[in-house]
Design a protein around this motif. Structure first.
Motif, PDB file in Angstrom:
ATOM      1  N   ARG A 184      46.770  43.486  54.046  1.00 49.54           N
ATOM      2  CA  ARG A 184      46.982  42.279  53.248  1.00 49.54           C
ATOM      3  C   ARG A 184      45.731  41.776  52.555  1.00 49.54           C
ATOM      4  N   THR A 185      44.568  42.355  52.842  1.00 39.54           N
ATOM      5  CA  THR A 185      43.354  41.968  52.117  1.00 39.54           C
ATOM      6  C   THR A 185      43.015  42.978  51.025  1.00 39.54           C
ATOM      7  N   HIS A 186      43.770  44.045  50.947  1.00 38.39           N
ATOM      8  CA  HIS A 186      43.550  45.059  49.923  1.00 38.39           C
ATOM      9  C   HIS A 186      44.137  44.582  48.599  1.00 38.39           C
ATOM     10  N   SER A 187      43.466  44.824  47.512  1.00 38.14           N
ATOM     11  CA  SER A 187      43.948  44.390  46.203  1.00 38.14           C
ATOM     12  C   SER A 187      45.269  45.075  45.856  1.00 38.14           C
ATOM     13  N   ILE A 188      46.132  44.343  45.153  1.00 36.76           N
ATOM     14  CA  ILE A 188      47.390  44.910  44.661  1.00 36.76           C
ATOM     15  C   ILE A 188      47.205  45.553  43.290  1.00 36.76           C
ATOM     16  N   ALA A 189      45.965  45.670  42.828  1.00 35.94           N
ATOM     17  CA  ALA A 189      45.685  46.159  41.475  1.00 35.94           C
ATOM     18  C   ALA A 189      46.297  47.526  41.206  1.00 35.94           C
ATOM     19  N   GLY A 190      46.382  48.370  42.244  1.00 38.07           N
ATOM     20  CA  GLY A 190      46.881  49.717  42.065  1.00 38.07           C
ATOM     21  C   GLY A 190      48.379  49.866  42.208  1.00 38.07           C
TER      22      GLY A 190
END
Length: 345
Positions: A184-190
């Motif tokens: 949940r701290t990983h970016s959703i950019a990908g």
């Protein structure tokens, strides 16, 4: 398939829905909040893919609206007012000059009556409430029923029903933030997004729709083909910048389309598909998230660490013609359904 429940802080009750395929859903009776949603990845590893608070007391304010049921009017009501016939109704502003997500009267702050159910193929909870919010100037007494169902097809189905004794604006949604990576701290950019849309509502500097419907063709608001979220958040497009370097826009969905929204995360292989009877969806990319919000496992939220698909009617229709109405009249029934379907690629 099973449903369990347990008491938690503040005399709230937490319900856990589990299917036979490694998927589970945790729901609070307070605010109808989804606090956990575990879904397997392509390797069969089940992880929580939604943002939730580490401290359950934080839901008493829930400024980012993590996992919450939203109503009586989801979204922003311009200048916290609307007209009913010839009468001007003034609400209590909750975001600058405007009202957001029902303000202090919001359903995310209500304690719901909850009953669970279970069959061979699905489990769920039925949340019910009856409220008169005249103290906040909403007309009428509204009876609301919201059903969360988890199926063995890895579907989370939300069914909304409501009636009123006076004409009143009403549009309900759920404000769960998804992050399909399982971190949940990983970016959703990908994350890759595809949407069957007729266009989106242009926003002004205060995130209020101007009334203009932009087709978005060819630009960062064109999701007719798969588009990385980061292609919009880093686009420099004025509308992305207005929203805080991302998306916070209402998209009008094509009527009668199956799988109206599809989001894929390549690393985990998780795919989220959405279908709804609502006329549109607010696609929000967590532009306002920051480290002030401590998530489950003690991790801190970051900008773009979750996205929302808020299927609903447009509150902008209270001020602009040509948009789907959100008025509910006595004798009518508000009835909508949204399906979030999870699979692997």
């Amino acid at each position: 398939m099973q449903v369990t429940k347990r008491s938690v802080k503040n005399d709230w009750t937490l319900f856990t829905l589990e299917n036979d395929r490694g998927m589970s859903l945790d729901v609070l009776d307070f605010g109808g909040v989804v606090t956990r949603l575990t879904v397997p990845d392509r390797h069969g590893k089940s992880e929580n893919i939604v943002l939730a608070f580490d401290d359950i007391d934080d839901y008493k304010k829930n400024k980012p609206y993590f996992g919450a049921l939203i109503g009586p009017v989801a979204g922003r009501i311009q200048q916290a007012m609307f007209t009913l016939g010839e009468k001007k109704i003034n609400l209590k502003p909750s975001e600058g000059r405007h009202e957001l997500h029902g303000g202090e009267a919001g359903y995310h702050q209500k304690l719901w009556n909850v009953e669970s159910f279970q069959t061979d193929t699905e489990v769920g909870v039925v949340l019910q409430g009856s409220w008169n919010d005249r103290a906040y100037n909403y007309p009428g007494s509204v009876q609301v029923t919201v059903t969360y169902t988890l199926t063995n097809d890895n579907e989370w189905i939300i069914a909304y029903q409501a009636i009123t004794d006076e004409m009143t604006p009403l549009t309900l949604t759920n404000h769960t933030y998804f992050n399909l990576t399982g971190d949940r701290t990983h970016s959703i950019a990908g994350h890759q997004v595809q949407m069957k849309s007729e266009g989106y509502l242009e926003l002004d500097e205060e995130l209020i729709p101007t009334g203009l419907i932009d087709s978005g063709n060819g630009g960062p608001f064109d999701f007719s083909r798969e588009r990385l979220i980061k292609s919009g958040s880093g686009s420099g497009h004025k509308q992305n910048q207005v929203a805080g370097d991302g998306y916070d826009h209402y998209f009008l969905l094509k009527k009668g389309s199956a799988e109206q929204v599809r989001v894929k995360e390549p690393t985990s292989g998780r795919v989220l598909s959405m279908e709804t009877t609502q006329p549109g969806v607010v696609f929000y990319t967590g532009n306002g998230l920051n480290e002030d919000f401590v998530l489950s496992d003690g991790k801190k939220a970051k900008k773009h660490s979750g996205f929302c698909l808020e299927a609903q009617g447009p509150p902008a229709s209270l001020h602009h013609k040509g948009l789907p109405s959100i008025w509910l009249k006595p004798g009518e029934e508000y009835k909508h359904q949204t399906v979030y379907r999870f699979s692997m690629d």
